[in-house]
Scaffold this motif. Structure first.
Motif, PDB file in Angstrom:
ATOM      1  N   PRO A 217      -4.593 -13.411   8.518  1.00  0.00           N
ATOM      2  CA  PRO A 217      -3.891 -13.514   9.714  1.00  0.00           C
ATOM      3  C   PRO A 217      -2.989 -12.556   9.866  1.00  0.00           C
ATOM      4  O   PRO A 217      -2.355 -12.628  11.025  1.00  0.00           O
ATOM      5  N   ASN A 218      -2.572 -11.696   9.012  1.00  0.00           N
ATOM      6  CA  ASN A 218      -1.636 -10.518   9.172  1.00  0.00           C
ATOM      7  C   ASN A 218      -2.305  -9.319   9.010  1.00  0.00           C
ATOM      8  O   ASN A 218      -1.731  -8.298   8.208  1.00  0.00           O
ATOM      9  N   ARG A 219      -3.409  -9.273   9.367  1.00  0.00           N
ATOM     10  CA  ARG A 219      -4.100  -7.839   9.358  1.00  0.00           C
ATOM     11  C   ARG A 219      -3.502  -6.679   9.778  1.00  0.00           C
ATOM     12  O   ARG A 219      -3.361  -5.526   9.077  1.00  0.00           O
ATOM     13  N   ASP A 220      -2.916  -6.741  10.912  1.00  0.00           N
ATOM     14  CA  ASP A 220      -2.309  -5.462  11.499  1.00  0.00           C
ATOM     15  C   ASP A 220      -0.955  -4.992  10.627  1.00  0.00           C
ATOM     16  O   ASP A 220      -0.706  -4.051  10.353  1.00  0.00           O
ATOM     17  N   LEU A 221      -0.283  -6.163  10.149  1.00  0.00           N
ATOM     18  CA  LEU A 221       0.815  -5.786   9.057  1.00  0.00           C
ATOM     19  C   LEU A 221       0.443  -5.210   7.840  1.00  0.00           C
ATOM     20  O   LEU A 221       0.878  -3.959   7.506  1.00  0.00           O
ATOM     21  N   TYR A 222      -0.756  -5.382   7.406  1.00  0.00           N
ATOM     22  CA  TYR A 222      -1.543  -4.366   6.049  1.00  0.00           C
ATOM     23  C   TYR A 222      -2.082  -3.178   6.648  1.00  0.00           C
ATOM     24  O   TYR A 222      -1.619  -2.126   5.939  1.00  0.00           O
ATOM     25  N   LEU A 223      -2.539  -3.026   7.603  1.00  0.00           N
ATOM     26  CA  LEU A 223      -3.306  -1.946   8.210  1.00  0.00           C
ATOM     27  C   LEU A 223      -2.016  -0.828   8.660  1.00  0.00           C
ATOM     28  O   LEU A 223      -2.293   0.292   8.641  1.00  0.00           O
ATOM     29  N   GLN A 224      -0.874  -1.279   8.777  1.00  0.00           N
ATOM     30  CA  GLN A 224       0.251  -0.371   9.056  1.00  0.00           C
ATOM     31  C   GLN A 224       0.371   0.563   7.924  1.00  0.00           C
ATOM     32  O   GLN A 224       0.990   1.640   7.954  1.00  0.00           O
ATOM     33  N   ARG A 225       0.174   0.103   6.504  1.00  0.00           N
ATOM     34  CA  ARG A 225       0.423   1.082   5.538  1.00  0.00           C
ATOM     35  C   ARG A 225      -0.710   2.025   5.480  1.00  0.00           C
ATOM     36  O   ARG A 225      -0.674   2.932   4.617  1.00  0.00           O
ATOM     37  N   THR A 226      -1.633   2.103   6.265  1.00  0.00           N
ATOM     38  CA  THR A 226      -2.321   3.369   6.368  1.00  0.00           C
ATOM     39  C   THR A 226      -1.917   4.464   7.329  1.00  0.00           C
ATOM     40  O   THR A 226      -2.497   5.727   7.424  1.00  0.00           O
ATOM     41  N   ASN A 227      -0.816   3.913   7.911  1.00  0.00           N
ATOM     42  CA  ASN A 227      -0.349   5.124   8.872  1.00  0.00           C
ATOM     43  C   ASN A 227       1.092   5.541   8.422  1.00  0.00           C
ATOM     44  O   ASN A 227       1.604   4.750   7.373  1.00  0.00           O
ATOM     45  N   ALA A 228       1.489   6.690   8.489  1.00  0.00           N
ATOM     46  CA  ALA A 228       2.819   7.458   7.992  1.00  0.00           C
ATOM     47  C   ALA A 228       3.974   6.390   8.159  1.00  0.00           C
ATOM     48  O   ALA A 228       4.902   6.204   7.204  1.00  0.00           O
TER      49      ALA A 228
END
Length: 239
Positions: A217-228
């Motif tokens: 449900p918070n996929r975007d929150l975790y994917l932020q960790r792939t960006n600077a």
């Protein structure tokens, strides 16, 4: 009649409250019920993950080994996957998994069984909305006396040494390992946290991998960790 709004007795719900008041009370009750349900299902994703893993693998505990969170696939590959938490990421307590170790029997290297197991793990992670991360480094188990690598011929031999951290030794297979995780859809990401997963000088960004389940449900929150922008300062400097 003048333009006054009057209510018949059936409309006077709940001890004389008006319909408008009843509506908002019902909304508050629904919100409270949702909140209660969310708290009750906080660990449901992990329980479903274990259930899914039991369908594709065998627990080491079921084979008589006291090795929590350790899964055996086709009696050829073993993986230890623990439930953890990032204290600086909201909701991670119910969704976060740490792949501590994964090892394939020596005679099975190159057979594709490790890839099949990881694809199955990813499928369960997708279905249960979990998040799996790891610190990729190639390793082997070495003997106590000569320091040479063990060649495990059976899963039982391997499991007897599984917790012997002092026997772990690095190998030169890191580059192939990085390529393998990338090919499997894992992303380089900042996997650090303030406490248990703080940054170390040897934590190169290229060694940190994460796979976010499709149903999280918070996929975007975790994917932020792939960006600077979503990384800690230590990882950001390596971009």
């Amino acid at each position: 009649m003048r333009g006054e709004m009057r209510y018949s007795q059936p409309q006077m719900l709940r001890n004389g409250f008006t319909p408008q008041e009843c509506y908002w009370m019902e909304q508050m009750e629904k919100e409270a019920a949702r909140s209660k349900e969310n708290k009750a299902t906080r660990g449901l994703g992990f329980l479903n993950f274990i259930k899914g893993m039991k369908e594709i693998s065998t627990l080491a505990n079921d084979r008589g080994y006291h090795l929590p969170c350790t899964y055996i696939f086709e009696d050829k590959v073993v993986a230890q996957i623990e439930k953890v938490e990032w204290t600086n990421t909201k909701g991670s307590a119910g969704h976060l998994l740490y792949l501590t170790k994964m090892y394939c029997l020596d005679m099975e290297r190159g057979s594709g069984v490790g890839t099949r197991f990881m694809e199955e793990i990813k499928r369960v992670v997708d279905e249960t909305g979990m998040v799996l991360f790891l610190f990729a480094t190639s390793f082997s188990f070495s003997g106590e006396d000569n320091g040479l690598p063990y060649a495990f011929l059976s899963m039982d031999e391997l499991l007897k040494q599984w917790e012997a951290e002092e026997k772990l030794t690095g190998t030169d297979g890191d580059i192939l390992l990085f390529e393998w995780y990338t090919r499997l859809g894992f992303l380089n990401a900042c996997t650090h946290d303030n406490d248990a997963f703080s940054a170390k000088h040897y934590h190169e960004l290229k060694k940190q991998f994460m796979y976010v389940g499709q149903n999280n449900p918070n996929r975007d929150l975790y994917l932020q960790r792939t960006n600077a922008e979503g990384m800690c300062e230590f990882c950001r400097k390596q971009m």
